[in-house]
Design an enzyme around this catalytic site. Structure first.
Site, PDB file in Angstrom:
ATOM      1  N   GLU A  86       0.880  -1.164   0.000  1.00 18.52           N
ATOM      2  CA  GLU A  86       0.000   0.000   0.000  1.00 18.52           C
ATOM      3  C   GLU A  86       0.917   1.212   0.000  1.00 18.52           C
ATOM      4  O   GLU A  86       1.971   1.191   0.648  1.00 18.52           O
ATOM      5  CB  GLU A  86      -0.911   0.014   1.232  1.00 18.52           C
ATOM      6  CG  GLU A  86      -1.791  -1.222   1.401  1.00 18.52           C
ATOM      7  CD  GLU A  86      -2.725  -1.470   0.218  1.00 18.52           C
ATOM      8  OE1 GLU A  86      -3.066  -0.494  -0.487  1.00 18.52           O
ATOM      9  OE2 GLU A  86      -3.092  -2.635   0.002  1.00 18.52           O
ATOM     10  N   HIS A 116      -7.275  -3.867   0.654  1.00 19.40           N
ATOM     11  CA  HIS A 116      -6.336  -2.769   0.924  1.00 19.40           C
ATOM     12  C   HIS A 116      -5.616  -2.922   2.265  1.00 19.40           C
ATOM     13  O   HIS A 116      -5.165  -1.950   2.848  1.00 19.40           O
ATOM     14  CB  HIS A 116      -7.020  -1.392   0.843  1.00 19.40           C
ATOM     15  CG  HIS A 116      -7.491  -1.065  -0.536  1.00 19.40           C
ATOM     16  ND1 HIS A 116      -6.662  -1.133  -1.641  1.00 19.40           N
ATOM     17  CD2 HIS A 116      -8.702  -0.678  -1.005  1.00 19.40           C
ATOM     18  CE1 HIS A 116      -7.348  -0.801  -2.721  1.00 19.40           C
ATOM     19  NE2 HIS A 116      -8.581  -0.530  -2.365  1.00 19.40           N
TER      20      HIS A 116
END
Length: 206
Positions: free
Chosen positions: A12, A161
């Site tokens: 990320e 995510h």
């Protein structure tokens, strides 16, 4: 020494506010998830937050989109430690195959290594599984990671995510695609010549 290791990696990274132009901004890794697979078995799972070097303060957009707090990132490992982790995890394997969903992960990692004057620690074949998936199913557009797993009638691992969850989900899709490839190889479509006995057909016509 291991002959072959697969590394399923997800990062990320930072993102700027839509309305604010950060001078010289480039995305930096703030979370890493690694799934190391050897002999079709998960050998190691690794997850950590990573402290960005160039722009250490996260934008509100980044925190909101990823659900990551400034405090979590501040407590993360330095980028140099992330580079070292990859050096360690690949040190005792003769061959490494790096698998990511999309090509941004390796682009961001390479760029960050370059900007910080670090040697890029990953050597081996790199597979963008999203492109493999696209080619395999003949999709016109690239499919998102979790949409792809849902198309298989499965569910993603954990939370989207989150780097390790996405790395594990990438690994699961990789196994499903490889299984389908093997199935298709075993069941190649027959030609019309295989299905029709032409000798009988010609005898009937004679």
């Amino acid at each position: 020494m291991v002959d072959h290791q697969y590394l399923f990696i997800d990062f990320e990274f930072t993102m700027p506010e839509r309305s604010v132009k950060y001078k010289g901004f480039y995305p930096e890794i703030i979370e890493v998830g690694i799934v190391a697979v050897r002999g079709n078995q998960v050998y190691e799972e690794y997850s950590s937050y990573v402290l960005p070097e160039r722009f250490p303060i996260l934008s509100e957009r980044c925190k909101s989109f990823l659900g990551i707090s400034q405090e979590q990132v501040d407590a993360g490992i330095p980028f140099a430690e992330l580079v070292k982790k990859f050096e360690e995890i690949t040190a005792d394997s003769k061959k490494n195959t790096i698998v990511t969903w999309g090509n941004m992960d390796m682009k961001v990692f390479r760029n960050s290594c370059q900007k910080g004057s670090y040697s890029f620690p990953l050597k081996g074949q790199e597979i963008d599984l999203s492109m493999e998936y696209k080619r395999f199913f003949g999709d016109q557009n690239q499919t998102g990671l979790w949409k792809a797993v849902e198309e298989y009638g499965k569910e993603g691992v954990g939370k989207h995510h989150r780097a390790l969850d996405d790395a594990l989900t990438t690994y699961h899709i990789f196994k499903l695609v490889e299984k389908d490839k093997r199935y298709l190889k075993k069941h190649e479509p027959t030609t019309i010549g295989d299905r029709v006995d032409f000798s009988k057909l010609f005898n009937n016509l004679a």
